[in-house]
Design an enzyme around this catalytic site. Structure first.
Site, PDB file in Angstrom:
ATOM      1  N   GLY A  13       0.802  -1.218   0.000  1.00 26.89           N
ATOM      2  CA  GLY A  13       0.000   0.000   0.000  1.00 26.89           C
ATOM      3  C   GLY A  13       0.831   1.262   0.000  1.00 26.89           C
ATOM      4  O   GLY A  13       0.652   2.146  -0.848  1.00 26.89           O
ATOM      5  N   CYS A  88      11.695  -0.026   2.053  1.00 27.11           N
ATOM      6  CA  CYS A  88      10.308  -0.017   2.523  1.00 27.11           C
ATOM      7  C   CYS A  88       9.806  -1.407   2.915  1.00 27.11           C
ATOM      8  O   CYS A  88       8.729  -1.532   3.492  1.00 27.11           O
ATOM      9  CB  CYS A  88       9.415   0.585   1.430  1.00 27.11           C
ATOM     10  N   THR A  92       5.186  -7.793  10.007  1.00 23.91           N
ATOM     11  CA  THR A  92       4.927  -7.835  11.453  1.00 23.91           C
ATOM     12  C   THR A  92       4.680  -9.276  11.879  1.00 23.91           C
ATOM     13  O   THR A  92       4.155 -10.084  11.099  1.00 23.91           O
ATOM     14  CB  THR A  92       3.701  -6.983  11.845  1.00 23.91           C
ATOM     15  N   PHE A 148       3.370  -2.021  22.705  1.00 26.28           N
ATOM     16  CA  PHE A 148       2.996  -3.278  23.362  1.00 26.28           C
ATOM     17  C   PHE A 148       2.826  -4.368  22.311  1.00 26.28           C
ATOM     18  O   PHE A 148       2.157  -4.184  21.305  1.00 26.28           O
ATOM     19  CB  PHE A 148       1.680  -3.073  24.124  1.00 26.28           C
ATOM     20  N   GLY A 149       3.446  -5.520  22.546  1.00 22.37           N
ATOM     21  CA  GLY A 149       3.312  -6.652  21.631  1.00 22.37           C
ATOM     22  C   GLY A 149       4.176  -6.565  20.390  1.00 22.37           C
ATOM     23  O   GLY A 149       4.047  -7.391  19.487  1.00 22.37           O
ATOM     24  N   TYR A 153       9.351  -5.776  16.245  1.00 22.73           N
ATOM     25  CA  TYR A 153       9.136  -4.701  15.271  1.00 22.73           C
ATOM     26  C   TYR A 153       9.740  -3.382  15.762  1.00 22.73           C
ATOM     27  O   TYR A 153      10.434  -2.685  15.017  1.00 22.73           O
ATOM     28  CB  TYR A 153       7.638  -4.547  15.026  1.00 22.73           C
ATOM     29  N   TYR A 185       0.176   5.818  12.015  1.00 20.50           N
ATOM     30  CA  TYR A 185      -0.798   4.928  11.393  1.00 20.50           C
ATOM     31  C   TYR A 185      -1.187   5.464  10.021  1.00 20.50           C
ATOM     32  O   TYR A 185      -1.490   6.645   9.858  1.00 20.50           O
ATOM     33  CB  TYR A 185      -2.032   4.791  12.279  1.00 20.50           C
ATOM     34  N   VAL A 186      -1.181   4.580   9.028  1.00 19.05           N
ATOM     35  CA  VAL A 186      -1.481   4.950   7.650  1.00 19.05           C
ATOM     36  C   VAL A 186      -2.721   4.195   7.189  1.00 19.05           C
ATOM     37  O   VAL A 186      -2.885   3.007   7.494  1.00 19.05           O
ATOM     38  CB  VAL A 186      -0.283   4.629   6.721  1.00 19.05           C
TER      39      VAL A 186
END
Length: 246
Positions: A13, A88, A92, A148-149, A153, A185-186
């Site tokens: 994307g 790019c 995750t 978190f989590g 990443y 956030y995208v």
């Protein structure tokens, strides 16, 4: 002569917006994708052609040094030497640390961080010799603040910043700039597929009260790829709607 730009993870994307923006700006653009995405890449290439963009696609597993070397060698032979590199590619494997296995850790580090070394190493010498280069690493707001989590990443994305600042010092006197962009956030297919409550909760925490559009990320990259950013190196551009301020 048009500058040649390689965008790893180029058919995703955000990658798509980067490729089309650089093409609009007059670059000869090459997109990379994983070999497992070859069929999707052909459809992607046809879709871009329908929009008026002639973008070549080269497959390679950028987590592999040898495959990255092969890809860059083929691009150089068939298209020309790479002037602009946008790292790019990313994945995750989110897990709380208690549930995170070595495979989850290694997969993310290999694709999100090791790939940056693997591909950059192939283009670096040529950029120095020609006296021009633009390397742009796509990090994340979570590489600055943690999440978190996402120990894997966040670590990989944070590692990009150290890599960027160190390499920028080596290329600065040679006309090669190295910078990082950290999106928040995208709005992509992935975030649009979120549960509405989750998505709305995220948006409520963003001072601008919306997610970024992919084209807004691409615009920042276009600036760093061009001549007007020639005095900027070792920097991180936070494009996050005010989600994290430092």
């Amino acid at each position: 002569m048009a500058r040649i730009a390689l965008v790893t993870g180029g058919i995703g994307g955000i990658g798509t917006s980067i490729c089309t923006r650089l093409a609009k700006d007059g670059c000869t653009v090459v997109a990379n994708c994983h070999p497992s995405e070859a069929a999707a890449a052909e459809e992607w290439k046809q879709a871009r052609a329908a929009e008026g963009f002639d973008i070549a696609v080269f497959t390679a597993d950028v987590s592999s040094f040898d495959d990255s070397a092969r890809m860059v060698r083929e691009i150089t032979e068939q298209v020309g030497p790479i002037d602009i590199l946008v790292n790019c590619a990313g994945i995750t494997r989110d897990k709380t640390f208690k549930k995170m296995e070595q495979a989850h850790w290694e997969a993310v580090i290999n694709v999100n961080l090791n790939s940056v070394f693997n591909v950059t190493r192939q283009v670096w010498d040529g950029m120095l010799e020609r006296g021009f280069g633009r390397i742009i690493n796509i990090s994340s707001v979570n590489g600055q603040r943690g999440q978190f989590g996402q120990a894997n990443y966040s670590a990989a994305k944070a590692g990009m910043h150290g890599f960027t600042m160190a390499l920028a010092q080596e290329g600065a006197s040679k006309g090669v700039t190295v910078n990082t962009i950290s999106p928040g956030y995208v709005e992509t297919a992935m975030t649009l597929a979120m549960n509405d409550d989750v998505r709305n909760s995220i948006i409520s925490g963003i001072p601008m009260r919306r997610m970024a559009q992919p084209d807004e990320i691409a615009a920042a990259i276009a600036f760093l790829a061009g001549d007007e950013s020639g005095y900027m190196t070792g920097a991180n551009l936070p494009v996050n709607g005010g989600l994290f301020m430092h």
